[in-house]
Write a protein that holds these residues in place. Structure first.
Motif, PDB file in Angstrom:
ATOM      1  N   LEU A 125      54.013  24.400  47.821  1.00  0.00           N
ATOM      2  CA  LEU A 125      52.557  24.721  46.877  1.00  0.00           C
ATOM      3  C   LEU A 125      51.609  25.428  47.568  1.00  0.00           C
ATOM      4  CD1 LEU A 125      51.774  21.065  46.106  1.00  0.00           C
ATOM      5  CD2 LEU A 125      52.563  23.026  44.408  1.00  0.00           C
ATOM      6  N   ARG A 126      51.534  26.101  48.894  1.00  0.00           N
ATOM      7  CA  ARG A 126      51.298  27.294  49.124  1.00  0.00           C
ATOM      8  C   ARG A 126      51.828  28.365  48.400  1.00  0.00           C
ATOM      9  NH1 ARG A 126      49.688  24.049  53.355  1.00  0.00           N
ATOM     10  NH2 ARG A 126      51.284  25.193  54.606  1.00  0.00           N
ATOM     11  N   ALA A 127      52.477  28.846  48.554  1.00  0.00           N
ATOM     12  CA  ALA A 127      53.275  29.898  48.626  1.00  0.00           C
ATOM     13  C   ALA A 127      53.719  30.217  47.317  1.00  0.00           C
ATOM     14  CB  ALA A 127      55.112  29.499  48.797  1.00  0.00           C
ATOM     15  N   VAL A 128      53.766  28.686  46.068  1.00  0.00           N
ATOM     16  CA  VAL A 128      53.517  28.766  44.868  1.00  0.00           C
ATOM     17  C   VAL A 128      52.513  29.607  44.284  1.00  0.00           C
ATOM     18  CG1 VAL A 128      53.472  28.144  43.101  1.00  0.00           C
ATOM     19  CG2 VAL A 128      55.236  27.278  44.201  1.00  0.00           C
ATOM     20  N   ASP A 129      50.851  29.381  45.185  1.00  0.00           N
ATOM     21  CA  ASP A 129      49.760  29.159  44.947  1.00  0.00           C
ATOM     22  C   ASP A 129      49.946  31.046  45.178  1.00  0.00           C
ATOM     23  OD1 ASP A 129      46.551  29.084  44.235  1.00  0.00           O
ATOM     24  OD2 ASP A 129      46.209  28.053  46.010  1.00  0.00           O
ATOM     25  N   GLU A 130      50.695  31.535  46.305  1.00  0.00           N
ATOM     26  CA  GLU A 130      49.962  32.904  46.243  1.00  0.00           C
ATOM     27  C   GLU A 130      50.864  33.490  45.623  1.00  0.00           C
ATOM     28  OE1 GLU A 130      51.843  33.240  50.587  1.00  0.00           O
ATOM     29  OE2 GLU A 130      50.370  31.939  51.258  1.00  0.00           O
ATOM     30  N   TYR A 131      52.011  32.944  44.568  1.00  0.00           N
ATOM     31  CA  TYR A 131      53.386  33.778  44.039  1.00  0.00           C
ATOM     32  C   TYR A 131      52.079  34.179  42.941  1.00  0.00           C
ATOM     33  CZ  TYR A 131      56.573  33.557  40.251  1.00  0.00           C
ATOM     34  OH  TYR A 131      56.724  33.826  39.028  1.00  0.00           O
ATOM     35  N   LEU A 132      51.823  32.985  42.704  1.00  0.00           N
ATOM     36  CA  LEU A 132      50.977  33.042  41.354  1.00  0.00           C
ATOM     37  C   LEU A 132      49.247  33.895  41.198  1.00  0.00           C
ATOM     38  CD1 LEU A 132      50.911  29.636  39.709  1.00  0.00           C
ATOM     39  CD2 LEU A 132      53.119  31.773  39.256  1.00  0.00           C
ATOM     40  N   GLY A 133      49.113  34.024  42.776  1.00  0.00           N
ATOM     41  CA  GLY A 133      47.701  34.839  42.853  1.00  0.00           C
ATOM     42  C   GLY A 133      48.513  36.481  42.575  1.00  0.00           C
ATOM     43  N   ALA A 134      49.232  37.257  43.056  1.00  0.00           N
ATOM     44  CA  ALA A 134      49.701  38.008  43.299  1.00  0.00           C
ATOM     45  C   ALA A 134      50.217  38.386  41.644  1.00  0.00           C
ATOM     46  CB  ALA A 134      50.659  38.396  44.128  1.00  0.00           C
ATOM     47  N   LEU A 135      50.687  37.691  40.610  1.00  0.00           N
ATOM     48  CA  LEU A 135      51.496  37.875  39.280  1.00  0.00           C
ATOM     49  C   LEU A 135      50.203  37.788  38.774  1.00  0.00           C
ATOM     50  CD1 LEU A 135      53.939  37.867  37.051  1.00  0.00           C
ATOM     51  CD2 LEU A 135      54.100  35.945  37.679  1.00  0.00           C
ATOM     52  N   LEU A 136      49.936  36.454  38.641  1.00  0.00           N
ATOM     53  CA  LEU A 136      49.156  36.362  37.053  1.00  0.00           C
ATOM     54  C   LEU A 136      47.487  37.745  36.624  1.00  0.00           C
ATOM     55  CD1 LEU A 136      49.622  32.593  36.447  1.00  0.00           C
ATOM     56  CD2 LEU A 136      50.518  34.493  35.182  1.00  0.00           C
ATOM     57  N   PRO A 137      47.103  38.197  38.206  1.00  0.00           N
ATOM     58  CA  PRO A 137      45.787  38.599  37.837  1.00  0.00           C
ATOM     59  C   PRO A 137      46.405  40.058  36.860  1.00  0.00           C
ATOM     60  CG  PRO A 137      45.886  37.888  39.964  1.00  0.00           C
ATOM     61  CD  PRO A 137      47.214  37.344  39.487  1.00  0.00           C
ATOM     62  N   PRO A 138      47.525  41.130  37.173  1.00  0.00           N
ATOM     63  CA  PRO A 138      47.303  41.902  36.432  1.00  0.00           C
ATOM     64  C   PRO A 138      48.985  41.576  34.797  1.00  0.00           C
ATOM     65  CG  PRO A 138      48.716  42.321  38.214  1.00  0.00           C
ATOM     66  CD  PRO A 138      48.171  40.397  37.948  1.00  0.00           C
ATOM     67  N   LEU A 139      48.534  40.363  34.691  1.00  0.00           N
ATOM     68  CA  LEU A 139      49.303  40.087  33.533  1.00  0.00           C
ATOM     69  C   LEU A 139      47.732  39.312  31.997  1.00  0.00           C
ATOM     70  CD1 LEU A 139      52.181  38.358  33.942  1.00  0.00           C
ATOM     71  CD2 LEU A 139      51.871  40.318  34.518  1.00  0.00           C
ATOM     72  N   LEU A 140      46.899  38.922  33.019  1.00  0.00           N
ATOM     73  CA  LEU A 140      46.117  38.091  32.191  1.00  0.00           C
ATOM     74  C   LEU A 140      45.442  38.694  31.045  1.00  0.00           C
ATOM     75  CD1 LEU A 140      43.258  36.814  34.348  1.00  0.00           C
ATOM     76  CD2 LEU A 140      46.036  36.021  33.853  1.00  0.00           C
ATOM     77  N   PRO A 141      45.390  40.278  30.876  1.00  0.00           N
ATOM     78  CA  PRO A 141      45.323  41.280  30.251  1.00  0.00           C
ATOM     79  C   PRO A 141      46.227  41.099  28.762  1.00  0.00           C
ATOM     80  CG  PRO A 141      44.733  42.311  31.744  1.00  0.00           C
ATOM     81  CD  PRO A 141      46.171  41.704  31.670  1.00  0.00           C
ATOM     82  N   SER A 142      47.388  40.833  28.905  1.00  0.00           N
ATOM     83  CA  SER A 142      48.419  40.431  28.225  1.00  0.00           C
ATOM     84  C   SER A 142      48.352  38.993  27.200  1.00  0.00           C
ATOM     85  CB  SER A 142      49.837  40.877  28.666  1.00  0.00           C
ATOM     86  OG  SER A 142      49.854  41.798  29.327  1.00  0.00           O
ATOM     87  N   LEU A 143      47.759  38.135  27.749  1.00  0.00           N
ATOM     88  CA  LEU A 143      47.708  36.873  27.296  1.00  0.00           C
ATOM     89  C   LEU A 143      46.909  37.289  25.888  1.00  0.00           C
ATOM     90  CD1 LEU A 143      46.269  34.915  30.057  1.00  0.00           C
ATOM     91  CD2 LEU A 143      48.998  35.169  30.004  1.00  0.00           C
ATOM     92  N   GLY A 144      47.370  35.833  24.738  1.00  0.00           N
ATOM     93  CA  GLY A 144      47.576  36.079  23.642  1.00  0.00           C
ATOM     94  C   GLY A 144      45.453  35.745  23.361  1.00  0.00           C
ATOM     95  N   SER A 145      45.407  34.499  24.297  1.00  0.00           N
ATOM     96  CA  SER A 145      43.405  34.802  24.180  1.00  0.00           C
ATOM     97  C   SER A 145      43.487  36.729  24.642  1.00  0.00           C
ATOM     98  CB  SER A 145      43.281  33.941  25.479  1.00  0.00           C
ATOM     99  OG  SER A 145      44.055  34.247  26.931  1.00  0.00           O
ATOM    100  N   ARG A 146      43.635  36.952  24.852  1.00  0.00           N
ATOM    101  CA  ARG A 146      42.424  38.578  25.362  1.00  0.00           C
ATOM    102  C   ARG A 146      43.963  39.526  24.387  1.00  0.00           C
ATOM    103  NH1 ARG A 146      41.107  38.058  31.519  1.00  0.00           N
ATOM    104  NH2 ARG A 146      41.718  35.864  31.733  1.00  0.00           N
TER     105      ARG A 146
END
Length: 584
Positions: A125-146
C-alpha cells in the motif's frame, strides 16, 4: 466536458441520460505518433468513449522514478481524446492484468521478501500511495469534474477473481480520493466474481464475451439499481507461443453486441484496437502450465494491429448505428504498407563474449534473481567454474523462465519452465571449465496468484549434487545496444550461441511494414533502436509489426538477437502480417 453522474436509472451527463459506448485502446501498446489516428477511427466507429489501462511498471521501472513522456505521455493522450470529442474511462490499477508483464505491477515490488501483492500489506500500500501520488496530479485537469475527458476511474481490476478483502478495496478508494480523484469510481468482475470484487458505494460493472443477458442478470442481482455496464466485452482473444491465432467471427461478435445494447446496457469493447506488446512487455499465464503471450496484441479487434479497419469494424458500425449516433463520415482506407523484400544482416556480435558491455556482474554465494539485481525485463547471465572434468548433472530447482546452458561457450542444452524441466546432463571437458546459464524472462504472470513471479534461477542450483561456492549474476536488460562492437559476418566461422545480427535497409517513404524471420529460431528485434518484440519459430505469430514512425527516410538499421542459430542471413519486410494459423 460535463461530469458523469450515476443515477438509479442509469448514467447521466449534463443532467441528461447517457450511455457509455466505449472501446479499449491502450496508449502504451500504440506508437505515440499513431494515437490521433486510432482515436479518430474510434469516433468514426460510433464510440463516444475510449478506455485505457495505466501500466505502473512502465511508468515506474524503478522505485522513486516516474515517467510521463514520449510513449508514456498519458496527459497528451487524454488531450488528444478530448480533441477528438471522446470521453475516457481510466483504469490505473494498481493491477491491470491486460496480458501485460506482471499485470502492470512493477517487478521491484518482488525484491521485498514475502510481500503480498494486491493486499493490505503495508509495503504494497505504501508503494501504491507513491504511485498514485506521482501519476494523478498531472492528470487531475483531465478529470470530468474539471472539464476534462475522464468520466470515471476504475478501482483495482477483476479483484473478485483474486481475493475478497473489501477493506483492501476501501483502502485503494481512499487513496484515489486523497490524491484528488473526484469522479465516479467503478469495479469490474466476471459474473461469478461480482460478490467478491465489489465495494459498497462503488459502481459495479461486469465482464463477459457472450451470453449478455445472463451476465447482465448476474450484475443486477448484486446491484439492484443503477447503470448496467459491461466493462470488458470480449470480442476476440490473445495468443500464446505454440498456439494458434485466436479469432472470433465478425457476425457472431456483432450479434452479441447488438443483444447487449438492446438490453439498454453501456459497453466497453475489449479490444477496439489491441496494438503490440513491444519490447519485453508481454505477460504470461500459469494455470498449472506456464504460457507466455506473444508480441502481437492484435486481439482480432475491429482495428487490426496496424490500425486498419477489419470486417469486424464494419459489422460493429452497423450495429452501433441501430442504437447510437454514428458519424456520417467515410471510414479511412487502410494505410499504405511497405514490402521491401529481403534485407541482409551483414554484421554480428556474440552475446556471451560481449556481455560485460551490456551489464555489470555481481558475485554471490548463489544465483541472484532479477529482482535482487534491480532488473525488470530482459535476461540474466549466470556464471560459475566447474572444478572437475567428466559427466555431471545440473539441477535447477526453479527456472524462470527459459535457461540456455553453455560450457566454455558451447551450448549443452535448454531448461524450460513451460516444460517443467529441472535437470540437464553434460560432460565437463576440463577442470575449471566455465558454466554459463543465460536465463530469459519470457513475461511475468499477469493473472491469479502467479503474479508473485520472480525471475532467474530460484531456489537451489546444484552441479553434480553440490552448490558451487560462488556465482556471478549479470543483469542484461538490453535497453541500450550502442556499446556492442559489430564485425562483418564470416561464413567460415559463424557465431556459436546467442548473437546479435545487424543490417541496413534504405527506405524512400516510411510506412508500416511487417518483419518476417523465416529461418530464424528465437530472439528479439530492434529497428533503429526501437524494440519491436520477440519472435519464435514455434509460432503462431510469424511476423512482427513495424510502425511507420519507427522508420525514417534513408538508411534504417535492423538488429536481431538470435538466441540459437539461423538458417539464413536475411530478414524480410513484407506488406502484410502473418499471425499464424487460426482456429475459429
Amino acid at each position: 466536458m460535463p461530469r458523469l453522474e450515476i443515477a438509479a436509472d442509469g448514467f447521466r451527463l449534463d443532467d441528461r441520460p447517457f450511455r457509455i459506448v466505449s472501446g479499449a485502446l491502450h496508449y502504451f501498446r500504440v506508437h505515440p505518433e499513431q494515437w490521433a489516428d486510432r482515436l479518430h477511427k474510434a469516433r468514426l466507429l460510433g464510440l463516444n468513449t475510449v478506455e485505457t489501462y495505466v501500466p505502473w511498471n512502465l511508468h515506474a521501472r524503478r522505485r522513486g522514478e516516474f515517467r510521463l513522456d514520449a510513449g508514456l505521455d498519458l496527459p497528451r493522450f487524454l488531450r488528444l481524446a478530448a480533441a477528438e470529442g471522446l470521453h475516457v474511462l481510466l483504469r490505473p490499477g494498481p493491477y491491470i492484468c491486460a496480458e501485460w508483464e506482471g499485470g502492470g505491477l512493477p517487478s521491484w515490488l518482488l525484491a521485498e521478501e514475502g510481500i503480498a501483492l494486491r493486499s493490505r500489506d503495508p509495503r504494497f500500500l505504501r508503494a501504491v500511495d507513491e504511485y498514485l501520488g506521482a501519476l494523478l496530479p498531472p492528470l487531475l485537469p483531465s478529470l470530468g469534474s474539471r472539464g476534462g475527458p475522464v468520466l470515471a476511474v476504475q478501482l483495482e481490476n477483476e479483484y473478485g477473481a483474486y481475493g475478497d478483502d473489501a477493506a483492501y478495496l476501501a483502502d485503494l478508494a481512499a487513496l484515489l480520493r486523497r490524491h484528488g480523484v473526484d469522479v465516479p469510481l467503478f469495479t469490474c468482475d466476471q459474473p461469478s466474481d461480482l460478490g467478491r470484487g465489489g465495494l459498497e458505494g462503488v459502481l459495479r460493472t461486469v465482464n463477459f464475451g457472450s451470453r449478455a443477458e445472463s451476465g447482465l442478470a448476474a450484475l443486477r442481482e448484486h446491484q439492484p439499481a443503477g447503470p448496467l455496464m459491461c466493462s470488458e466485452f470480449w470480442i476476440g482473444w490473445f495468443d500464446r507461443w505454440g498456439g494458434t491465432h485466436a479469432v472470433r467471427g465478425a457476425d457472431d461478435a456483432a450479434a452479441e453486441l447488438d443483444r447487449l445494447l438492446a438490453a439498454g446496457a453501456s459497453v466497453n469493447v475489449y479490444m477496439f484496437h489491441g496494438g503490440t506488446n513491444f519490447g519485453f512487455t508481454n505477460g504470461a499465464n500459469d494455470k498449472g502450465t506456464y504460457r507466455p503471450t506473444v508480441t502481437s496484441y492484435d486481439y482480432d479487434a475491429p482495428l487490426d494491429e496496424a490500425g486498419d479497419p477489419t470486417p469486424k469494424y464494419t459489422a460493429f458500425r452497423e450495429v452501433l448505428a441501430k442504437h447510437v449516433p454514428v458519424p456520417d463520415e467515410p471510414v479511412p482506407a487502410p494505410a499504405p504498407k511497405l514490402g521491401l523484400g529481403p534485407v541482409p544482416l551483414t554484421h554480428c556480435a556474440p552475446l556471451l563474449d560481449r556481455a560485460d558491455l551490456l551489464g555489470g556482474a555481481v558475485e554471490a554465494a548463489r544465483p541472484l534473481t532479477m529482482e535482487e539485481l534491480g532488473q525488470d525485463f530482459g535476461f540474466v547471465l549466470y556464471e560459475t567454474r566447474l572444478p572437475d572434468r567428466g559427466p555431471v548433472v545440473l539441477r535447477a530447482e526453479d527456472v524462470r523462465d527459459r535457461a540456455q546452458v553453455f560450457v566454455d561457450g558451447q551450448p549443452v542444452g535448454v531448461l524450460e519452465r513451460e516444460g517443467r524441466e529441472h535437470a540437464l546432463a553434460f560432460t565437463v571437458p576440463r577442470p575449471g571449465a566455465r558454466l554459463t546459464v543465460l536465463v530469459e524472462n519470457q513475461g511475468r504472470v499477469n493473472y491469479g496468484p502467479g503474479v508473485h513471479d520472480r525471475k532467474g534461477l530460484l531456489g537451489r542450483t546444484l552441479v553434480g549434487g553440490r552448490e558451487p561456492a560462488t556465482w556471478s549474476s549479470r543483469a542484461l536488460p538490453l535497453d541500450d545496444l550502442a556499446a556492442l562492437p559489430f564485425t562483418s559476418f564470416d561464413p567460415q566461422s559463424p557465431p556459436v550461441g546467442p548473437a546479435f545480427h545487424r543490417g541496413h535497409v534504405e527506405v524512400e517513404r516510411p510506412a508500416d511494414t511487417f518483419l518476417a524471420l523465416e529461418g530464424w529460431t528465437k530472439g528479439n528485434v530492434w529497428v533503429n533502436g526501437f524494440a519491436l518484440g520477440r519472435y519464435w519459430s514455434r509460432g503462431a505469430q510469424a511476423t512482427l509489426y513495424v510502425p511507420g514512425p519507427v522508420l525514417r527516410a534513408g538508411r534504417n538499421e535492423i538488429t536481431v538477437l538470435e538466441l540459437h542459430a539461423s538458417a539464413t542471413r536475411t530478414v524480410e519486410l513484407r506488406d502484410r502480417p502473418d499471425l499464424g494459423p487460426t482456429e475459429e
